[in-house]
Design an enzyme around this catalytic site. Structure first.
Site, PDB file in Angstrom:
ATOM      1  N   ARG A 124     -14.963  10.600   6.682  1.00 13.07           N
ATOM      2  CA  ARG A 124     -13.977  11.315   7.151  1.00 13.07           C
ATOM      3  C   ARG A 124     -13.575  12.361   6.159  1.00 13.07           C
ATOM      4  NH1 ARG A 124      -9.643   7.042   7.600  1.00 13.07           N
ATOM      5  NH2 ARG A 124      -8.296   8.668   7.969  1.00 13.07           N
ATOM      6  N   ASP A 148     -14.777   0.463   6.758  1.00 13.70           N
ATOM      7  CA  ASP A 148     -13.872   1.258   6.721  1.00 13.70           C
ATOM      8  C   ASP A 148     -14.189   2.042   5.492  1.00 13.70           C
ATOM      9  OD1 ASP A 148     -11.086   2.692   6.266  1.00 13.70           O
ATOM     10  OD2 ASP A 148     -11.093   1.406   4.542  1.00 13.70           O
ATOM     11  N   HIS A 182       0.968  -1.181  -0.088  1.00 18.32           N
ATOM     12  CA  HIS A 182       0.048  -0.041  -0.022  1.00 18.32           C
ATOM     13  C   HIS A 182       0.974   1.336  -0.121  1.00 18.32           C
ATOM     14  CE1 HIS A 182      -3.784   2.081   0.857  1.00 18.32           C
ATOM     15  NE2 HIS A 182      -3.123   2.787   1.338  1.00 18.32           N
ATOM     16  N   LYS A 197      -8.116  -2.746   5.814  1.00 21.44           N
ATOM     17  CA  LYS A 197      -8.324  -3.310   4.296  1.00 21.44           C
ATOM     18  C   LYS A 197      -7.631  -4.516   4.033  1.00 21.44           C
ATOM     19  CE  LYS A 197      -7.926   1.141   2.560  1.00 21.44           C
ATOM     20  NZ  LYS A 197      -8.482   1.966   3.219  1.00 21.44           N
ATOM     21  N   SER A 199      -7.292   2.283   9.097  1.00 23.09           N
ATOM     22  CA  SER A 199      -8.035   2.213   7.665  1.00 23.09           C
ATOM     23  C   SER A 199      -7.256   1.349   6.652  1.00 23.09           C
ATOM     24  CB  SER A 199      -8.246   3.972   7.222  1.00 23.09           C
ATOM     25  OG  SER A 199      -8.652   3.741   5.885  1.00 23.09           O
TER      26      SER A 199
HETATM   27  N1  URA Z   1      -5.327   5.830   2.693  1.00 23.98           N
HETATM   28  C1  URA Z   1      -6.313   4.998   3.333  1.00 23.98           C
HETATM   29  O1  URA Z   1      -6.621   3.885   2.894  1.00 23.98           O
HETATM   30  N2  URA Z   1      -7.039   5.456   4.722  1.00 23.98           N
HETATM   31  C2  URA Z   1      -6.670   6.423   5.167  1.00 23.98           C
HETATM   32  O2  URA Z   1      -7.407   7.015   6.105  1.00 23.98           O
HETATM   33  C3  URA Z   1      -5.666   7.231   4.431  1.00 23.98           C
HETATM   34  C4  URA Z   1      -5.170   6.948   3.207  1.00 23.98           C
END
Ligand code: URA
Length: 429
Positions: free
Chosen positions: A173, A166, A87, A192, A188
């Site tokens: 958010r 999420d 990520h 995932k 967050s």
């Molecule tokens: N990327 C994400 O997946 N979540 C966040 O809160 C910020 C960046």
């Protein structure tokens, strides 16, 4: 007043007073929000309290678990070994996934990459991959698992079944300006990945003017927090801190970035920065898959790139997802260029401004096919000399209006001071 409403009010007040929630309280709150037993206003109140008071490691781990378990947890056949995912916290000219994932798979890692779309001024991997005619990113979870087993890698959109809490919370958010909290970001990102069943996660945490984490200290704090939360939840998390004070690739824009990533896989490429970071991320993925110490797999990754195994794996992955790479057009239509107004040395490139300019220009183009070809290709990077009249940047796919030219001019600063070129790979935590 329902018990869910009382819980939300109690937790917001407790947080504002500096209290620490129990895992059960956090799980209850997430469950209540998902079940619509508490509304957006109450949830936003709690998010605001968290943004100002922060969360402990235990609270962040509990929130991660609650969101990860709000939907399905993908299970992988044991014979595939350690499933890895990566990520990036979001960058400009960040086409790392398109190179690092097939390279790692060519070295034997099983990479199940769940990707997202463009967010604000930052680009999205799905948008870049979808420039390939026919390519699907909406794989079902069964297709995703089968492809990783057969090919060694897949890059797909996170299905609605994974971490739905999420998705709901992230959208809230985004609407309520409560994104910028390290604990919320960590939970967050990790929820995932955990829902996707990855046993090991490589995080590319960007820092600098074009990143969500402006300072290196903030990026490292977030990185360390994610490693510790991962440890509490039984996941290996490796963090790379990389520079986003300048676009990572020379290209910014979906089709241009895909083209540059392909050039790296083909043994060419433009500036070395994209290739360098992609090799580091790929090395971290292979190390994580094999349980090796940091940096152990670099030789294998270099070799896979040099001998074309990464390119071959990319072709296999694209074919498995229905992509017809032979039909991809790589002849781009330049509409104008920014010429240097004076002799000098490029001092800085305003990364966020270039990301915003491309995102805005994409939004102004009528068809999604045309939007993909919109972009900017940098011809000079910070530290490089330029003579008056030489090209600093070339614009593609959108009219080169005086306003666009002026925005671009403001984004590339020329001066006289010598500057050492940037090192994008900063640190591995
Ligand atoms: N990327 C994400 O997946 N979540 C966040 O809160 C910020 C960046």
């Amino acid at each position: 007043m329902t018990s869910a409403v009382s819980l939300a009010r109690f937790l917001s007040e407790a947080k504002r007073a500096g209290g620490e929630h129990s895992p059960q309280e956090i799980a209850g709150l997430i469950h209540a929000y998902q079940a619509h037993d508490i509304d957006d206003d109450l949830m936003t109140d709690w998010l605001r309290a968290v943004c100002s008071a922060g969360m402990s490691l235990a609270e962040t781990a509990a929130l991660t678990q609650a969101m990860a378990h709000s939907g399905r947890i993908l299970e992988w056949p044991l014979e595939l070994g350690t499933i890895v995912d990566k990520h990036s916290t979001g960058g400009v000219g960040d086409a790392v996934t398109l190179i690092a994932v097939p390279l790692a798979a060519a070295c034997g890692a099983k990479v199940a990459k769940l990707s997202g779309r463009a967010l604000g001024h930052t680009g999205g991997t799905l948008d870049k991959l979808e420039c390939i005619p026919g390519l699907r990113t909406d794989l079902s979870l069964d297709e995703f698992v089968r492809q990783v087993g057969r090919v060694g890698c897949a890059v797909a959109a996170a299905s609605a079944e994974l971490a739905p809490a999420d998705k709901a919370l992230y959208a809230l958010r985004d609407r309520t300006a409560t994104v910028q909290s390290p604990g919320l970001i960590a939970a967050s990102v990790l929820s995932k990945k955990i829902a996707g069943g990855a046993a090991a996660i490589v995080l590319d945490v960007k820092t600098g003017s074009g990143a969500f984490m402006a300072s290196q200290a903030e990026a490292e704090d977030l990185g360390r927090m994610m490693i510790q939360v991962g440890r509490l939840l039984g996941k290996r998390v490796d963090v790379l801190i990389t520079d986003m004070n300048e676009p990572l690739a020379d290209s910014v824009g979906d089709a241009l970035e895909l083209d540059e990533a392909l050039s790296v896989l083909e043994g060419g490429g433009f500036s070395a920065s994209l290739k360098d970071v992609a090799i580091e991320v790929s090395t971290a993925l292979v190390d994580a898959a094999n349980g090796s110490p940091p940096g152990f797999s670099k030789g294998a990754v270099d070799e896979a790139l040099e001998h074309g195994a990464g390119r071959q794996k990319f072709l296999e992955m694209v074919g498995a997802q229905g992509g017809r790479l032979l039909e991809l057009r790589r002849d781009f239509h330049a509409t104008g260029q920014l010429a240097a107004a004076r002799d000098g040395i490029v001092q800085a490139i305003d990364t966020r401004a270039i990301g915003e300019l491309v995102a805005k220009a994409k939004g102004a183009v009528a068809s999604s096919d045309a939007a993909r070809t919109v972009g900017v290709r940098l011809r000079r990077r910070a530290g490089q000399r330029v003579r008056k009249g030489e090209a600093l940047a070339i614009v593609f796919g959108v009219e080169f209006s005086p306003a666009l030219g002026e925005e671009l001019r403001r984004a590339v600063l020329i001066g006289d001071a010598p500057r050492t070129p940037r090192r994008f790979m900063m640190k591995r935590l």
